[in-house]
Design an enzyme around this catalytic site. Structure first.
Site, PDB file in Angstrom:
ATOM      1  N   GLY A  85       0.831  -1.205   0.000  1.00 10.62           N
ATOM      2  CA  GLY A  85       0.000   0.000   0.000  1.00 10.62           C
ATOM      3  C   GLY A  85       0.864   1.253   0.000  1.00 10.62           C
ATOM      4  O   GLY A  85       0.523   2.259  -0.633  1.00 10.62           O
ATOM      5  N   ARG A 113      -7.876  -2.520  -1.280  1.00 19.25           N
ATOM      6  CA  ARG A 113      -7.621  -1.470  -0.279  1.00 19.25           C
ATOM      7  C   ARG A 113      -8.033  -0.102  -0.821  1.00 19.25           C
ATOM      8  O   ARG A 113      -7.812   0.206  -1.992  1.00 19.25           O
ATOM      9  CB  ARG A 113      -6.143  -1.507   0.133  1.00 19.25           C
ATOM     10  CG  ARG A 113      -5.841  -2.846   0.796  1.00 19.25           C
ATOM     11  CD  ARG A 113      -4.452  -2.939   1.308  1.00 19.25           C
ATOM     12  NE  ARG A 113      -4.204  -1.968   2.360  1.00 19.25           N
ATOM     13  CZ  ARG A 113      -3.013  -1.759   2.890  1.00 19.25           C
ATOM     14  NH1 ARG A 113      -1.975  -2.448   2.455  1.00 19.25           N
ATOM     15  NH2 ARG A 113      -2.868  -0.866   3.840  1.00 19.25           N
ATOM     16  N   ASP A 312       0.364  -0.576  13.230  1.00 15.16           N
ATOM     17  CA  ASP A 312       0.729  -1.911  12.737  1.00 15.16           C
ATOM     18  C   ASP A 312       0.958  -2.908  13.876  1.00 15.16           C
ATOM     19  O   ASP A 312       1.183  -4.093  13.622  1.00 15.16           O
ATOM     20  CB  ASP A 312       1.997  -1.816  11.873  1.00 15.16           C
ATOM     21  CG  ASP A 312       1.734  -1.033  10.592  1.00 15.16           C
ATOM     22  OD1 ASP A 312       0.579  -0.989  10.144  1.00 15.16           O
ATOM     23  OD2 ASP A 312       2.691  -0.452  10.043  1.00 15.16           O
ATOM     24  N   ARG A 391       1.575  -9.506   9.172  1.00 17.81           N
ATOM     25  CA  ARG A 391       1.559  -9.175  10.608  1.00 17.81           C
ATOM     26  C   ARG A 391       0.615 -10.090  11.404  1.00 17.81           C
ATOM     27  O   ARG A 391       0.855 -10.363  12.576  1.00 17.81           O
ATOM     28  CB  ARG A 391       1.216  -7.705  10.812  1.00 17.81           C
ATOM     29  CG  ARG A 391       2.252  -6.777  10.168  1.00 17.81           C
ATOM     30  CD  ARG A 391       2.224  -5.387  10.728  1.00 17.81           C
ATOM     31  NE  ARG A 391       2.783  -4.429   9.787  1.00 17.81           N
ATOM     32  CZ  ARG A 391       4.084  -4.212   9.601  1.00 17.81           C
ATOM     33  NH1 ARG A 391       4.975  -4.898  10.302  1.00 17.81           N
ATOM     34  NH2 ARG A 391       4.503  -3.318   8.721  1.00 17.81           N
TER      35      ARG A 391
END
Ligand code: S3P
Length: 438
Positions: A85, A113, A312, A391
């Site tokens: 992104g 997204r 994040d 993640r």
């Protein structure tokens, strides 16, 4: 158990180091660049725009020959941002003001997204960008592929309603290519790597009463060399592992400690984790060795204003919260719905498999994530899912490792290569209490 590790270089700074070098004048050596898929996507996009970039994975170094703000050559094919992104949004800001047309696309996750947040301020500045208008998961937005018609941009006053460093950077770069002054305001300060790194390139942005002011017409001057410190977002997985593992200490070397990224440290400390910074270096991007020790954990409240500084890290914070006695409430996490996966759903799904109650509370103006921790774990039935999100995969791997369960319980483990190719070896070292450097 004690281990001393190094983590990969900062992803945000690595993207910016490559892009700013490409539009400055002359040769720049980037030391300790992140060699992970996302940053390689940025390097690939810049190469396709005619920029010479030599990469040495062994030395973790890139040499870039900058050609100035308008030195790109028109790409012959669609630019591909992969899963990144950051690549897509920042490059859109830069491509909007060029003298040629371009198309930028991404993988299946990136195509889902939202891009309107970056397109809309650029349109105000005179850009011409078209994307796919669609309704994805009940939200109407504009999605990649994006067709960018190079245009003459004009400085405007832009008020953004999202605290996004990607959008901020796109507008700043468009502002540098525009005529006149661009003013930009965000609701809460997002990570400020762009503002700091641009100073190294001779661009001092003015900050006045909450506005960032960009003067068009200014050129970037090569600083010769840039050093990228370790990524606190990657370090956070091992900070989290140390926090939840009895009698464990982890030392993480040379990690970036930019205050706009330290939300995870502040929250872990409030939960009772012992964290100290050693050997601090005060460069524009400060860094230090971080020492983390386990302790008794307590549930905490995380306020919406804190989210941009730990955006994040919510997945690993949620894992740590599952060990903390009580109800951890993380407020204002709406943005997590539109990351590499819907991270709220992914967390509720996966932690639920371990018998952890997770509530996603939709309030009037914000969404909260509530983890009911400290009640023990059940053995997960079936596979734990990464949702192809690096993640989520790493957070779940930390949980499996701490519970002594095989990492084979997690699907699609390769996706960690997006930001952290050495993750699995490092995790093995930390669980055995040995050191790891790469
Ligand atoms: C990034 C900004 C953040 C972050 C992303 C990297 C950047 O995204 O989540 O991993 O390098 O600018 P947003 O700008 O969408 O908050």
């Amino acid at each position: 158990m004690r281990s001393c590790i190094v983590v990969p270089s900062d992803k945000s700074i690595s993207h910016r180091a490559l892009i700013f070098s490409a539009i400055s004048n002359g040769r720049i050596e980037i030391e300790n660049l992140l060699f992970a898929e996302d940053c390689l996507s940025t390097a690939d996009v810049l190469s396709r725009l005619g920029i010479s970039i030599s990469l040495s994975k062994k030395l973790r170094r890139a040499v870039v020959i900058g050609k100035g703000k308008f030195g790109f050559t028109m790409p012959r094919e669609t630019l591909f941002a992969g899963n990144s992104g950051t690549t897509m949004r920042i490059m859109t800001g830069l491509l909007a003001g060029q003298a040629f047309d371009s198309v930028i696309d991404g993988d299946a996750s990136l195509r889902r997204r939202p891009m309107l947040r970056v397109i809309s301020p650029l349109l105000e500045m005179g850009a011409r960008i078209r994307g796919r208008v669609a309704r994805i998961k009940g939200r109407r937005d504009v999605f990649a592929p994006l067709e960018i018609e190079g245009s003459r941009l004009i400085g405007r006053r832009i008020v953004s309603n999202v605290a996004s460093a990607q959008v901020k950077t796109a507008v700043i770069l468009a502002g540098l290519c525009a005529e006149g002054r661009t003013y930009y305001r965000e609701p809460i300060l997002s990570r400020d790597h762009t503002e700091r790194l641009l100073k190294d390139f001779g661009i001092h942005l003015i900050r006045r009463k909450g506005w960032i002011i960009v003067d068009g017409g200014r050129n970037l001057i090569s600083p010769g060399r840039i050093f990228v410190p370790g990524d606190i977002s990657s370090a956070a997985f091992f900070m989290g592992y140390a926090a939840i593992s009895p009698s464990t200490e982890v030392v993480i070397k040379r990690v970036g400690i930019n205050p706009s990224r330290l939300g995870v440290v502040r929250v872990f400390k409030r939960m009772g984790v012992k964290i100290t910074f050693l050997n601090k270096v005060n460069s524009p991007e400060p860094y230090a060795d971080i020492v983390v020790k386990s302790s008794n954990l307590k549930a905490v409240q995380v306020k919406a204003e804190e989210i941009p500084s730990l955006i994040d890290e919510v997945p690993i914070i949620a894992v740590v919260a599952a060990f903390a006695k009580g109800k951890t409430q993380i407020e204002g996490v709406d943005e997590l719905r539109v990351k590499e996966s819907d991270r709220l759903y992914a967390l509720a799904y996966n932690l639920g498999k371990f018998g952890i109650r997770v509530d996603i509370k939709q309030r009037k103006t914000r969404t909260d994530l509530i983890i009911h921790g400290g009640r023990g774990f059940s053995r997960p039935k079936g596979m734990v899912k990464s949702f192809s999100d690096h993640r989520i995969a790493m957070s779940m791997a930390v949980l499996l490792a701490r519970l002594g369960l095989p990492i084979e319980k997690l699907d699609n483990r390769d996706c960690t290569a997006i930001s952290y190719p050495e993750f699995w070896d490092t995790l093995e070292a930390v669980t055995k209490g040995v050191d790891y450097e790469f």
